[in-house]
Scaffold this active site. Sequence first.
Site, PDB file in Angstrom:
ATOM      1  CG  HIS A 157      17.014  43.421  83.571  1.00 30.98           C
ATOM      2  ND1 HIS A 157      17.563  44.593  83.083  1.00 30.98           N
ATOM      3  CD2 HIS A 157      16.497  42.789  82.497  1.00 30.98           C
ATOM      4  CE1 HIS A 157      17.374  44.653  81.781  1.00 30.98           C
ATOM      5  NE2 HIS A 157      16.733  43.565  81.398  1.00 30.98           N
ATOM      6  CG  ASP A 188      19.770  46.802  84.411  1.00 31.16           C
ATOM      7  OD1 ASP A 188      20.002  45.646  84.792  1.00 31.16           O
ATOM      8  OD2 ASP A 188      18.827  47.098  83.662  1.00 31.16           O
ATOM      9  CB  SER A 266      17.977  43.132  78.259  1.00 25.72           C
ATOM     10  OG  SER A 266      16.740  43.791  78.294  1.00 25.72           O
TER      11      SER A 266
END
Length: 576
Positions: A157, A188, A266
Amino acid sequence: MVDKKRKRGRKPQTPPEATTTTTVTDVVSLPPSGTADLSSPSPSPEPSRRGRGRPRKPEGQMEKDNQRPTSPERRSSRHADQNGDVLHSVGVVAEPPLTVQKWENVARVVPSMDAVVKVFCVHTEPNFSLPWQRKRQYSSSSSGFILGGRRVLTNAHSVEHHTQVKLKKRGSDTKYLATVLAIGTECDIAMLTVSDDEFWEGVSPVEFGDLPALQDAVTVVGYPIGGDTISVTSGVVSRMEILSYVHGSTELLGLQIDAAINSGNSGGPAFNDKGQCVGIAFQSLKHEDVENIGYVIPTPVIMHFIKDYEKNGAYTGFPILGVEWQKMENPDLRLSMGMGPDQKGVRIRRIEPTAPESHLLKPSDVILSFDGVNIANDGTVPFRHGERIGFSYLVSQKYTGDTAHLKLLRNSEILEFDIKLATHKRLIPAHNKGRPPSYYIIAGFVFSAVSVPYLRSEYGKEYEFDAPVKLLDKHLHAMAQSVDEQIVVVSQVLVADINIGYEDIVNTQVHSFNGKPVKNLKSLASLVESCTDEYLKFDLEYEQIVVLQTETARAATLDILATHCIPSAMSDDLKM
């Protein structure tokens, strides 16, 4: 008798063997490069005090005060104390070996930290409501880390719908252009590389460690919001189970930790106490009733992604068994299925028609084991000592195209099959995998294929509550009957004279055209373009119909496209 008075201003002589020291708390200043491993110095001898001043506190009271977090340095010391490094009060004059030992420990941690990079990405998302154009671009920053083989890992993402990706190393002022090699939507994870040789100079790649145990210490490193420099947060592994991956809309093995994971973290690595990477930070739980719940992608999932890319030259995904199953915890249910007292397993409810070996399995079959591992009545299998996990974990360890050995119970008879595994074909896909949305326009009617990004674009993040009930029912429960089946809807009607009375049709499914069922958007476009009938008749959901004159509709389409500045009546993928 002589009165020996002390003269004012003179100091008493100190015996030669006595020395004077002052007790302070040994606070080690952390260098700018990261965290320091604080060693445990030995306590200093009791100092001597004479003269005026505040009386010494009792020893127990001093230890209590040392635990009071009066400054960031004190808090750092307290964290070191929790890790087993107990700090004591020592003199100002520290012995040289102590200082050298501390800086050596710092140097031991730095190489792993230097492999963490900051990821800058410019995103241009598709506009599913107006599929012939894209949305306004925006920028984001996240984290990543360097692997061997000139590769960098981050979250999928973080680079979704990317138009440009740049990486910056720690301590550098240069941003290097990066190329996206693979994006694993389900897990992911994304893999990047940089063509500039200068980027790879002087950097040691990250090494992976084993799957951590509960209560093992983890340190999350990255570039979260709140500053521009690298950030380090620490915690422990608090849970390990099959988790829902929000970005991929799948369920895979995941770690729950109590270290803070914020926006920008992230893609950053999670290190164990040996400096080895044990996971990738990727999501957190934000709720008023919870605190410090972060999630990490563990090494088995990461290694599956890497080996899949190395094996196939591209990301192929995580396979599924292709069945929906029911627990067999009720004793009467087990008896009715012909199970013996020593038999355990789960009952097959439904079978995906698109699964490669769907013809071998039947509803009400009981799966007893997967690849020789017995499945319990609640669908779990042994994981580690004292732990159990859902048997889907065994499936996720396989690769697309692999076979699995199943032992089934059918009509009280034990059967064994070798089942070929494939990726999940959803009727309403969770992702478009980077492709622009498809569309087809005739007489102002915009036809689109339904996907989760489409629903999110139309109804927002709460699409599961606001979207039409029938679309949600298909999203949650329907199964694709073929690999190319799609849900085609009238997205909107671009108002014109020819479609008067049809303006309110929005997100309504198309079932058939001129009596022929609509299988997917490409088949609908082909049927309409090749139609020679006088009328175009569309049968919609809720028994609605749309009827248009064929020649008039085709002539009006050109004017409508020009009015709305639409370059083509159909997307490029439908022209093939």
